[in-house]
Design a protein around this motif. Structure first.
Motif, PDB file in Angstrom:
ATOM      1  N   GLN A  49       0.824  -1.210   0.000  1.00 13.45           N
ATOM      2  CA  GLN A  49       0.000   0.000   0.000  1.00 13.45           C
ATOM      3  C   GLN A  49       0.859   1.261   0.000  1.00 13.45           C
ATOM      4  O   GLN A  49       0.552   2.237  -0.692  1.00 13.45           O
ATOM      5  CB  GLN A  49      -0.934   0.001   1.206  1.00 13.45           C
ATOM      6  CG  GLN A  49      -2.033  -1.022   1.119  1.00 13.45           C
ATOM      7  CD  GLN A  49      -2.827  -1.132   2.407  1.00 13.45           C
ATOM      8  OE1 GLN A  49      -2.452  -0.560   3.434  1.00 13.45           O
ATOM      9  NE2 GLN A  49      -3.922  -1.884   2.361  1.00 13.45           N
ATOM     10  N   GLU A  61       3.902   1.533  -1.209  1.00 13.03           N
ATOM     11  CA  GLU A  61       4.498   1.631  -2.546  1.00 13.03           C
ATOM     12  C   GLU A  61       3.477   2.162  -3.559  1.00 13.03           C
ATOM     13  O   GLU A  61       3.825   2.946  -4.436  1.00 13.03           O
ATOM     14  CB  GLU A  61       5.036   0.276  -3.002  1.00 13.03           C
ATOM     15  CG  GLU A  61       6.274  -0.181  -2.270  1.00 13.03           C
ATOM     16  CD  GLU A  61       7.512   0.607  -2.630  1.00 13.03           C
ATOM     17  OE1 GLU A  61       7.610   1.097  -3.780  1.00 13.03           O
ATOM     18  OE2 GLU A  61       8.394   0.743  -1.771  1.00 13.03           O
ATOM     19  N   GLN A  62       2.235   1.742  -3.428  1.00 14.53           N
ATOM     20  CA  GLN A  62       1.204   2.232  -4.345  1.00 14.53           C
ATOM     21  C   GLN A  62       0.964   3.725  -4.149  1.00 14.53           C
ATOM     22  O   GLN A  62       0.760   4.447  -5.122  1.00 14.53           O
ATOM     23  CB  GLN A  62      -0.095   1.448  -4.148  1.00 14.53           C
ATOM     24  CG  GLN A  62      -0.025   0.051  -4.688  1.00 14.53           C
ATOM     25  CD  GLN A  62      -1.271  -0.766  -4.369  1.00 14.53           C
ATOM     26  OE1 GLN A  62      -1.917  -0.558  -3.346  1.00 14.53           O
ATOM     27  NE2 GLN A  62      -1.589  -1.693  -5.250  1.00 14.53           N
ATOM     28  N   SER A  63       1.012   4.205  -2.909  1.00 12.53           N
ATOM     29  CA  SER A  63       0.865   5.651  -2.697  1.00 12.53           C
ATOM     30  C   SER A  63       2.061   6.398  -3.281  1.00 12.53           C
ATOM     31  O   SER A  63       1.920   7.494  -3.816  1.00 12.53           O
ATOM     32  CB  SER A  63       0.677   5.968  -1.216  1.00 12.53           C
ATOM     33  OG  SER A  63       1.838   5.660  -0.486  1.00 12.53           O
ATOM     34  N   LEU A  91       3.725   5.413  -5.931  1.00  9.36           N
ATOM     35  CA  LEU A  91       3.481   5.419  -7.374  1.00  9.36           C
ATOM     36  C   LEU A  91       2.509   6.522  -7.754  1.00  9.36           C
ATOM     37  O   LEU A  91       2.682   7.194  -8.773  1.00  9.36           O
ATOM     38  CB  LEU A  91       2.943   4.072  -7.833  1.00  9.36           C
ATOM     39  CG  LEU A  91       3.913   2.899  -7.827  1.00  9.36           C
ATOM     40  CD1 LEU A  91       3.201   1.629  -8.252  1.00  9.36           C
ATOM     41  CD2 LEU A  91       5.091   3.172  -8.726  1.00  9.36           C
ATOM     42  N   SER A  92       1.491   6.710  -6.935  1.00  8.97           N
ATOM     43  CA  SER A  92       0.527   7.774  -7.197  1.00  8.97           C
ATOM     44  C   SER A  92       1.215   9.140  -7.163  1.00  8.97           C
ATOM     45  O   SER A  92       0.966  10.001  -8.017  1.00  8.97           O
ATOM     46  CB  SER A  92      -0.592   7.713  -6.163  1.00  8.97           C
ATOM     47  OG  SER A  92      -1.495   8.760  -6.336  1.00  8.97           O
ATOM     48  N   VAL A 149       7.095   0.505 -10.407  1.00  6.79           N
ATOM     49  CA  VAL A 149       5.987  -0.376 -10.773  1.00  6.79           C
ATOM     50  C   VAL A 149       6.443  -1.829 -10.742  1.00  6.79           C
ATOM     51  O   VAL A 149       5.732  -2.719 -10.236  1.00  6.79           O
ATOM     52  CB  VAL A 149       5.413   0.004 -12.163  1.00  6.79           C
ATOM     53  CG1 VAL A 149       4.504  -1.073 -12.711  1.00  6.79           C
ATOM     54  CG2 VAL A 149       4.675   1.329 -12.082  1.00  6.79           C
ATOM     55  N   VAL A 170       6.677  -2.947  -7.098  1.00  2.00           N
ATOM     56  CA  VAL A 170       5.359  -3.220  -6.523  1.00  2.00           C
ATOM     57  C   VAL A 170       4.821  -4.555  -7.032  1.00  2.00           C
ATOM     58  O   VAL A 170       4.239  -5.336  -6.267  1.00  2.00           O
ATOM     59  CB  VAL A 170       4.368  -2.071  -6.822  1.00  2.00           C
ATOM     60  CG1 VAL A 170       2.945  -2.465  -6.477  1.00  2.00           C
ATOM     61  CG2 VAL A 170       4.764  -0.816  -6.069  1.00  2.00           C
ATOM     62  N   ARG A 211       3.763  -7.646  -4.717  1.00  4.22           N
ATOM     63  CA  ARG A 211       2.428  -8.255  -4.779  1.00  4.22           C
ATOM     64  C   ARG A 211       2.538  -9.762  -4.978  1.00  4.22           C
ATOM     65  O   ARG A 211       1.768 -10.524  -4.385  1.00  4.22           O
ATOM     66  CB  ARG A 211       1.630  -7.641  -5.924  1.00  4.22           C
ATOM     67  CG  ARG A 211       1.047  -6.309  -5.602  1.00  4.22           C
ATOM     68  CD  ARG A 211       0.164  -5.852  -6.731  1.00  4.22           C
ATOM     69  NE  ARG A 211      -0.333  -4.518  -6.473  1.00  4.22           N
ATOM     70  CZ  ARG A 211      -0.652  -3.654  -7.409  1.00  4.22           C
ATOM     71  NH1 ARG A 211      -0.537  -3.974  -8.677  1.00  4.22           N
ATOM     72  NH2 ARG A 211      -1.104  -2.462  -7.084  1.00  4.22           N
TER      73      ARG A 211
END
Length: 113
Positions: free
Chosen positions: A14, A16-18, A20-21, A97, A100, A104
């Motif tokens: 999560q 890492e996804q933030s 990326l955003s 990416v 991440v 995952r």
């Protein structure tokens, strides 16, 4: 214990996804800046090309042509820097990416245990 580790890995994904955003937003910001610099350069070059017409309408002080050419070169330099920064951001985004995706996969394997 396995639930705690699974939740910890999920939290990392999560985060890492933030990240990326944030990177995607920064790429959009730099791309907008490049478009803005393109418009400035285009206007300055238009003024420089039309300066012969302006000479008839207004008396230019000595050195105004040099200042205009320097301004174009200045903004081109900034444009090149920003374009290089955008290229580097895209490379960093691609690497992030991939990171991440690997995390995952690890979380998916761990959750199956």
């Amino acid at each position: 214990m396995s639930d705690v580790m699974y939740l910890g890995f999920q939290r990392e994904v999560q985060e890492e996804q933030s990240w990326l955003s944030f990177l995607r937003g920064w790429c959009v910001h730099v791309a907008d800046r490049l478009a803005y610099l393109d418009a400035i350069i285009w206007e300055l070059e238009l003024c420089r090309e039309g300066s012969s017409v302006v000479h008839f309408l207004v008396e230019w002080r000595s050195g105004d042509d040099v200042v205009l050419a320097d301004a174009v070169m200045y903004f081109r330099g900034i444009h090149e820097f920003e374009a290089q920064k955008l290229d580097n951001l895209f490379l960093f985004l691609q690497a992030s990416v991939a990171q991440v995706a690997r995390r995952r996969q690890f979380v998916a394997r761990f959750s199956g245990v």
